[in-house]
Design a protein around this motif. Structure first.
Motif, mmCIF file in Angstrom:
data_model
loop_
_atom_site.group_PDB
_atom_site.id
_atom_site.type_symbol
_atom_site.label_atom_id
_atom_site.label_comp_id
_atom_site.label_asym_id
_atom_site.label_seq_id
_atom_site.Cartn_x
_atom_site.Cartn_y
_atom_site.Cartn_z
ATOM 1 N N ASP A 248 16.079 47.585 81.784
ATOM 2 C CA ASP A 248 14.970 46.643 81.938
ATOM 3 C C ASP A 248 15.477 45.404 82.677
ATOM 4 O O ASP A 248 16.330 44.674 82.170
ATOM 5 C CB ASP A 248 14.440 46.273 80.551
ATOM 6 N N THR B 210 8.561 47.726 89.024
ATOM 7 C CA THR B 210 8.175 48.134 87.664
ATOM 8 C C THR B 210 9.063 47.490 86.620
ATOM 9 O O THR B 210 8.723 47.470 85.431
ATOM 10 C CB THR B 210 8.259 49.664 87.517
ATOM 11 N N GLY B 211 10.229 47.003 87.054
ATOM 12 C CA GLY B 211 11.163 46.355 86.139
ATOM 13 C C GLY B 211 12.018 47.312 85.344
ATOM 14 O O GLY B 211 12.760 46.890 84.450
ATOM 15 N N LYS B 212 11.954 48.611 85.664
ATOM 16 C CA LYS B 212 12.742 49.596 84.907
ATOM 17 C C LYS B 212 13.474 50.535 85.869
ATOM 18 O O LYS B 212 12.862 51.112 86.767
ATOM 19 C CB LYS B 212 11.843 50.411 83.980
ATOM 20 N N TYR C 87 16.291 53.457 80.195
ATOM 21 C CA TYR C 87 16.042 52.616 81.365
ATOM 22 C C TYR C 87 16.796 51.296 81.231
ATOM 23 O O TYR C 87 17.073 50.823 80.121
ATOM 24 C CB TYR C 87 14.548 52.307 81.510
ATOM 25 N N GLY D 39 10.264 51.407 74.982
ATOM 26 C CA GLY D 39 10.613 49.996 74.946
ATOM 27 C C GLY D 39 11.566 49.574 73.852
ATOM 28 O O GLY D 39 11.877 48.385 73.716
ATOM 29 N N ILE E 154 16.770 50.079 77.373
ATOM 30 C CA ILE E 154 15.642 50.411 76.509
ATOM 31 C C ILE E 154 15.292 51.888 76.645
ATOM 32 O O ILE E 154 15.656 52.533 77.630
ATOM 33 C CB ILE E 154 14.388 49.568 76.844
ATOM 34 N N GLU F 281 12.100 54.904 76.667
ATOM 35 C CA GLU F 281 10.824 54.933 77.382
ATOM 36 C C GLU F 281 9.714 54.198 76.639
ATOM 37 O O GLU F 281 8.750 53.715 77.254
ATOM 38 C CB GLU F 281 10.384 56.379 77.675
ATOM 39 N N GLY G 206 19.959 42.053 82.023
ATOM 40 C CA GLY G 206 19.341 43.371 81.941
ATOM 41 C C GLY G 206 19.548 43.986 80.560
ATOM 42 O O GLY G 206 20.596 43.793 79.944
ATOM 43 N N ARG G 207 18.536 44.732 80.082
ATOM 44 C CA ARG G 207 18.627 45.327 78.747
ATOM 45 C C ARG G 207 18.365 46.821 78.824
ATOM 46 O O ARG G 207 17.500 47.277 79.568
ATOM 47 C CB ARG G 207 17.596 44.698 77.789
ATOM 48 N N THR H 33 13.364 42.967 84.012
ATOM 49 C CA THR H 33 12.259 42.010 84.163
ATOM 50 C C THR H 33 12.688 40.564 83.952
ATOM 51 O O THR H 33 12.038 39.644 84.458
ATOM 52 C CB THR H 33 11.118 42.350 83.190
#
Length: 525
Positions: free
Chosen positions: A293, A320-322, A291, A257, A253, A255, A250-251, A295
């Motif tokens: 991330d 949504t992945g976030k 967030y 990105g 980020i 809004e 997980g990263r 994904t």
């Protein structure tokens, strides 16, 4: 009521202690709520132990010291990391179900500030529940658990200053006295004194306040760890998003990105928690959203069922992945000062788990060392008590009573939490801390230290404990004029060599000494 060993609190440290005590000892565990309503049961993260083929306890040792910014007790850390593999293997051999990999070995994950994969999990992201349920299933017949008893005072022998029991109040307001030669505080931390927290509602600093009122030494209270990733929605923290998510890829980020941790720390998203928390906090203060991330993580739902449930309960669509996140109070490195056996400065009084300051965590706890510390010191203290001769404490001993009349005013829980987050939270300043200290003293915190609490409601007693814990944190944070680990001062943003391994110790004089005023914080090496 009498016990050979009286344990106040019911988390992993308490249950490990009870499990390891001799079967001929009568053990009573008191818990102010239900036995599963605490931080240990909620713990998503795992247990750190150097059991991988490329790992070694000395690597675990060095990671712990680095995360703790070398404020740690070196002997305590070495003992913990050396013992960790056998603690895990013993639990596994007894039947505790840890997660396994495809080769039939315990699966090993990685979390922030670890240089090797060494995190053992149970139930994916339900390690605390896994261990707690196992220990409760293995409870010996000599152990009695009494729920819904809120301990309001320790019983101190007026003749020699030793702790000989505790006074608690049940849900109906009836007061009960429990006598014991060994009184153990395993009440957890005080994360609930902050507006945003991962902690259970029971974590209000009770044990620390009890010990301080009784005259025990309290230390390192300025070091509160803020977890970087709590689920954040509509201005509220709604649950913990385990660091294991970042360990799996997980990263963090913004809004738009942009990676939050790029260029901030060599370990990026797995940097020590105080570094990540400060980075997120600065972005939130600037009006940005942050967030997690997810994904890149395959099978997120099966890997993290508890986190998935928290998101679903709060209408966060993980497809949504976030996941929106914010930092919040998570773990107190300070607490009741103890030695390597869990003994406090008061004879007969012990502390283990998050309520204790053993020196293990230094200025910042390494991820997944908390359940490990509970297991380690629960076993250590049991070994020490098992070697002592049994003795009964007579109820006729003279008890030091808190005689001062209670002040008339107390702040609300919401006021304490909001003000602590604002003035004594992730980033502190001299001005903010002075304002907070003046606000706390306006509620006569010194007088609450010697006031009788018998006539207070349970809610009022909780607020007294929160007030005392808030005072200790604020005063300690004002005294330490540097930034180290979980303690960050904007006006003193760097570590100072002259503060290295210096500890701020609070200890009030008891009525037995003829004084009851607030003692000035002492600084010790």
């Amino acid at each position: 009521m009498h016990a050979d060993v009286l344990v106040i609190g019911s988390g992993v440290a308490a249950l490990q202690l009870a499990k390891k005590l001799r079967r001929d000892l009568n053990v009573i565990i008191l818990t102010k709520s239900h036995v599963k309503n605490g931080n240990s049961y909620l713990a998503q993260g795992g247990i750190a132990a150097a059991i991988g083929k490329n790992d070694h306890p000395l690597k675990h040792n060095m990671d712990t010291l680095e995360a703790g910014r070398y404020h740690n007790d070196f002997d305590a850390v070495l003992a913990l990391t050396t013992e960790a593999p056998s603690l895990i293997r013993n639990l596994f051999e007894e039947g505790c179900m840890f997660d396994m990999d495809a080769h039939g070995c315990m699966a090993l994950g990685r979390e922030g500030a670890h240089t090797e994969n060494r995190i053992i999990h149970g139930g994916g992201d339900a390690t605390g529940k896994t261990v707690m349920d196992f220990m409760l299933s293995k409870r010996n017949e000599n152990i009695r658990i009494i729920e819904n008893i809120h301990v309001i005072d320790l019983l101190i022998n007026e003749a020699d200053g030793s702790c000989i029991g505790a006074k608690g109040k049940d849900a109906h307001g009836k007061i009960h006295r429990f006598f014991s030669a060994h009184v153990v505080l395993a009440t957890g931390g005080c994360g609930q004194i902050y507006e945003y927290t991962s902690n259970a509602e029971t974590a209000t600093g009770d044990g620390i306040a009890l010990a301080y009122r009784a005259g025990a030494e309290i230390t390192d209270m300025e070091f509160m760890q803020f977890h970087p990733t709590l689920l954040y929605k509509d201005g509220k923290a709604l649950g913990l998003i385990s660091e294991a998510v970042r360990g799996e890829g997980g990263r963090l980020i913004t809004e738009d990105g942009k990676p939050v941790m790029k260029g901030v720390h060599p370990q990026g998203d797995l940097a020590p928690r105080h570094v990540v928390s400060q980075a997120i906090y600065n972005l939130l203060k600037a009006g940005k959203s942050v967030y997690l991330d997810i994904t890149s993580i395959d099978n997120f739902k099966s890997r993290f069922p508890t986190i998935t449930a928290i998101c679903e309960q709060n209408a966060i669509d993980i497809k949504t992945g976030k996941i929106p996140v914010s930092p919040g109070s998570h773990f107190l490195m300070g607490g009741i000062k103890t030695d390597l056996w869990g003994r406090s400065s008061i004879p007969g009084l012990y502390a283990i788990g998050e309520a204790a300051c053993t020196g293990i965590h230094g200025a910042n706890r390494l991820a997944s060392n908390s359940l490990l510390e509970g297991l380690f010191f629960g076993q250590r203290l049991a070994e020490w008590i098992n070697a002592q001769p049994s003795r009964e404490v007579p109820e006729t001993l003279p008890i030091l009573e808190q005689g001062r009349k209670a002040p008339d005013c107390l702040p609300s829980k919401e006021e304490i939490k909001s003000n602590m987050m604002k003035h004594a939270g992730i980033i502190k300043t001299k001005e903010g801390l002075l304002n907070q200290l003046a606000w706390l003293k306006g509620f006569q915190v010194e007088n609450w230290l010697a006031a009788g609490l018998d006539d207070l409601s349970l809610d009022e007693t909780t607020r007294v404990c929160m007030l005392i814990a808030a005072y200790l944190i604020t005063d300690s944070a004002l005294t330490r004029t540097e930034s180290r680990g979980g303690h960050f001062r904007r006006d003193y943003p760097f570590e100072k060599n002259e503060w290295l391994r210096k500890r701020i110790i609070h200890c009030r004089k008891s009525e037995r000494d003829g004084k009851s005023e607030q003692a000035k914080a002492a600084i010790a090496t």
